[in-house]
Design a protein around this motif. Structure first.
Motif, mmCIF file in Angstrom:
data_model
loop_
_atom_site.group_PDB
_atom_site.id
_atom_site.type_symbol
_atom_site.label_atom_id
_atom_site.label_comp_id
_atom_site.label_asym_id
_atom_site.label_seq_id
_atom_site.Cartn_x
_atom_site.Cartn_y
_atom_site.Cartn_z
ATOM 1 N N LEU A 167 0.829 -1.199 0.000
ATOM 2 C CA LEU A 167 0.000 0.000 0.000
ATOM 3 C C LEU A 167 0.867 1.253 0.000
ATOM 4 C CD1 LEU A 167 -2.797 -0.921 2.575
ATOM 5 C CD2 LEU A 167 -2.763 -1.291 0.107
ATOM 6 N N ASP A 168 0.379 2.297 -0.665
ATOM 7 C CA ASP A 168 1.119 3.558 -0.697
ATOM 8 C C ASP A 168 0.174 4.712 -0.429
ATOM 9 O OD1 ASP A 168 -0.236 4.075 -3.107
ATOM 10 O OD2 ASP A 168 1.377 3.201 -4.304
ATOM 11 N N GLN A 169 0.660 5.930 -0.651
ATOM 12 C CA GLN A 169 -0.114 7.109 -0.301
ATOM 13 C C GLN A 169 -1.437 7.184 -1.061
ATOM 14 O OE1 GLN A 169 1.260 8.992 2.198
ATOM 15 N NE2 GLN A 169 -0.735 9.977 2.342
ATOM 16 N N SER A 170 -1.503 6.569 -2.223
ATOM 17 C CA SER A 170 -2.745 6.593 -2.996
ATOM 18 C C SER A 170 -3.848 5.747 -2.354
ATOM 19 C CB SER A 170 -2.491 6.102 -4.427
ATOM 20 O OG SER A 170 -2.116 4.734 -4.431
ATOM 21 N N ASP A 171 -3.487 4.938 -1.364
ATOM 22 C CA ASP A 171 -4.470 4.065 -0.724
ATOM 23 C C ASP A 171 -5.004 4.639 0.586
ATOM 24 O OD1 ASP A 171 -4.194 1.899 -2.656
ATOM 25 O OD2 ASP A 171 -2.203 1.633 -1.790
ATOM 26 N N VAL A 172 -4.661 5.894 0.876
ATOM 27 C CA VAL A 172 -5.101 6.506 2.122
ATOM 28 C C VAL A 172 -6.619 6.518 2.220
ATOM 29 C CG1 VAL A 172 -5.221 8.686 3.386
ATOM 30 C CG2 VAL A 172 -3.037 7.899 2.464
ATOM 31 N N GLU A 173 -7.296 6.827 1.114
ATOM 32 C CA GLU A 173 -8.757 6.895 1.121
ATOM 33 C C GLU A 173 -9.368 5.534 1.454
ATOM 34 O OE1 GLU A 173 -12.411 8.092 -1.902
ATOM 35 O OE2 GLU A 173 -10.397 8.896 -2.254
ATOM 36 N N LEU A 174 -8.790 4.465 0.896
ATOM 37 C CA LEU A 174 -9.274 3.114 1.192
ATOM 38 C C LEU A 174 -9.182 2.828 2.677
ATOM 39 C CD1 LEU A 174 -9.986 0.110 0.684
ATOM 40 C CD2 LEU A 174 -7.568 -0.245 0.108
ATOM 41 N N LEU A 175 -8.050 3.124 3.291
ATOM 42 C CA LEU A 175 -7.862 2.845 4.707
ATOM 43 C C LEU A 175 -8.755 3.722 5.572
ATOM 44 C CD1 LEU A 175 -3.989 2.481 4.634
ATOM 45 C CD2 LEU A 175 -5.602 0.670 5.187
ATOM 46 N N ALA A 176 -9.032 4.930 5.098
ATOM 47 C CA ALA A 176 -9.860 5.845 5.872
ATOM 48 C C ALA A 176 -11.325 5.423 5.881
ATOM 49 C CB ALA A 176 -9.729 7.258 5.318
ATOM 50 N N GLU A 177 -11.779 4.786 4.813
ATOM 51 C CA GLU A 177 -13.202 4.476 4.699
ATOM 52 C C GLU A 177 -13.592 3.151 5.364
ATOM 53 O OE1 GLU A 177 -13.187 2.374 0.256
ATOM 54 O OE2 GLU A 177 -13.591 4.514 0.469
ATOM 55 N N LEU A 178 -12.618 2.369 5.799
ATOM 56 C CA LEU A 178 -12.932 1.105 6.462
ATOM 57 C C LEU A 178 -13.643 1.368 7.789
ATOM 58 C CD1 LEU A 178 -9.596 -0.839 5.844
ATOM 59 C CD2 LEU A 178 -11.782 -1.225 4.713
ATOM 60 N N THR A 179 -14.739 0.652 8.023
ATOM 61 C CA THR A 179 -15.498 0.860 9.261
ATOM 62 C C THR A 179 -15.002 -0.023 10.400
ATOM 63 O OG1 THR A 179 -17.145 -0.768 8.516
ATOM 64 C CG2 THR A 179 -17.563 1.550 7.988
ATOM 65 N N THR A 180 -14.290 -1.086 10.083
ATOM 66 C CA THR A 180 -13.737 -1.981 11.102
ATOM 67 C C THR A 180 -12.457 -1.371 11.667
ATOM 68 O OG1 THR A 180 -14.582 -3.885 9.880
ATOM 69 C CG2 THR A 180 -12.901 -4.324 11.543
ATOM 70 N N PRO A 181 -12.229 -1.436 12.984
ATOM 71 C CA PRO A 181 -10.961 -0.956 13.528
ATOM 72 C C PRO A 181 -9.774 -1.676 12.879
ATOM 73 C CG PRO A 181 -12.532 -1.348 15.296
ATOM 74 C CD PRO A 181 -13.151 -1.894 14.041
ATOM 75 N N VAL A 182 -8.755 -0.930 12.497
ATOM 76 C CA VAL A 182 -7.593 -1.479 11.816
ATOM 77 C C VAL A 182 -6.328 -0.951 12.480
ATOM 78 C CG1 VAL A 182 -6.288 -1.596 9.652
ATOM 79 C CG2 VAL A 182 -8.787 -1.648 9.598
ATOM 80 N N VAL A 183 -5.381 -1.838 12.743
ATOM 81 C CA VAL A 183 -4.045 -1.457 13.195
ATOM 82 C C VAL A 183 -3.058 -1.979 12.166
ATOM 83 C CG1 VAL A 183 -2.262 -1.738 14.951
ATOM 84 C CG2 VAL A 183 -4.656 -1.435 15.644
ATOM 85 N N LEU A 184 -2.207 -1.091 11.672
ATOM 86 C CA LEU A 184 -1.218 -1.460 10.670
ATOM 87 C C LEU A 184 0.068 -1.914 11.345
ATOM 88 C CD1 LEU A 184 -1.685 1.517 8.156
ATOM 89 C CD2 LEU A 184 -2.835 -0.703 8.166
#
Length: 337
Positions: free
Chosen positions: A127-144
């Motif tokens: 994943l790169d900076q272009s995927d920020v929107e994808l990670l932001a829209e996830l409703t499930t809690p996510v830890v990278l």
């Protein structure tokens, strides 16, 4: 017929609510009462209906760990550490392998399975900076997990890619090595682990006043033993002089050891070799492999604890946390004078 919670309450002589409190590990239950309920559960063979309980509470008590693949020993050992940390918190872990392809990684995050668990631990690969929107829209809690040169709106447990490889390179420089190979580069990678580890290698050379020599940067992709052995054989065939190898993970370092031994290069007398990850095999290779321990158990425990916090406090004001993990250099026979 299967025993019910009502049956347990009757045998234990307590209320159904008390039985529920014991099953859910409620802290305010007297030890004597807890023992009576647990004994009744054992006698009756009662098994809680976790699916029904999850539907009522909105929780599944399952988290997902998304990793590239289990063939890589580091990820296998990371998965083991995550499962142990999760078990201590009463959670089960669903392992999701997404391979080495960016499209598959994005597909795993977008798959409905990612929405059916309580939270996701995601070991970032492509994943790169272009995927920020994808990670932001996830409703499930996510830890990278991992480290990338991107700014994402998610909690991030950071592995010391750059600092770790810098320490590994300095270790060889202080041992008198001057022609050190950066083993495991990905030329097309500008934000991932390979790029960050190459940056650590560069920093160590610069601090020592040594020039960066592109002929000593050896691509290896993917980071598996066979690829490491093949890349080392090719380097040896080219006749490029070198006296040290900083391998960007342990698997390719082990492959390199094999190739060096095939042609009679002594390790560490002729070539000192150090890896990264501190997988279990490194302690038992011949010679045993020096490596960087990125703190796998602490990474797993920190990530699980942070994810549980996000799951249990969904209304808490969200400010993404970036938590750097400490590392240590493990010196073994492959670099020891």
């Amino acid at each position: 017929m299967a025993a019910t919670m009502q049956d347990v309450s009757v045998l234990a002589g307590v209320s159904v609510k008390t039985v529920s409190n014991v099953i859910n590990d409620h802290p305010h239950v007297r030890e004597q009462t807890r023992r009576k309920v647990l004994d009744a559960i054992d006698v009756l063979g009662y098994r809680p209906n976790f699916l029904a309980r999850g539907l009522r509470s909105g929780r599944t008590n399952v988290i997902s760990l998304m990793i590239p693949n289990l063939r890589n020993a580091y990820f296998a050992e990371l998965a083991d550490a995550v499962m142990m940390a999760a078990t201590e918190r009463g959670l089960a872990v669903l392992i999701e392998q997404y391979g080495l392809d960016r499209r598959q990684e994005i597909g795993a995050l977008r798959h409905p399975r990612a929405q059916t668990v309580d939270g996701v631990l995601h070991s970032v690969l492509a994943l790169d900076q272009s995927d920020v929107e994808l990670l932001a829209e996830l409703t499930t809690p996510v830890v990278l997990l991992g480290d990338r040169n991107v700014d994402v709106p998610r909690d991030h447990v950071i592995i010391a890619n750059t600092a770790g490889v810098r320490a590994a390179t300095e270790h060889l420089l202080h041992a008198g090595r001057r022609r050190i190979v950066a083993f495991g580069a990905h030329p097309a990678d500008v934000v991932g682990s390979a790029a960050l580890r190459l940056d650590g290698y560069r920093q160590a050379l610069e601090a020592e006043g040594l020039p960066f020599d592109p002929s000593l940067v050896v691509p290896v992709d993917p980071w598996h033993r066979r690829n490491g052995a093949d890349a080392m054989r090719e380097l040896l065939a080219q006749g490029t002089p070198f006296d040290g190898v900083v391998a960007f993970n342990d698997a390719i370092a082990l492959g390199a050891l094999r190739a060096l031994q095939e042609v009679g290069r002594r390790v560490p007398e002729d070539v000192a070799v150090i890896g990264f990850d501190d997988i279990e095999e490194t302690e038992y290779s011949i010679p045993s492999l020096s490596t960087i321990d990125p703190g796998r158990e602490q990474i797993a425990r920190t990530a699980v604890d942070l994810l549980v916090r996000r799951i249990e406090h969904p209304d808490e004001a969200f400010v993404p946390e970036r938590l750097p993990m400490p590392f240590r250099l493990v010196e073994r026979e492959s670099t020891r004078a």
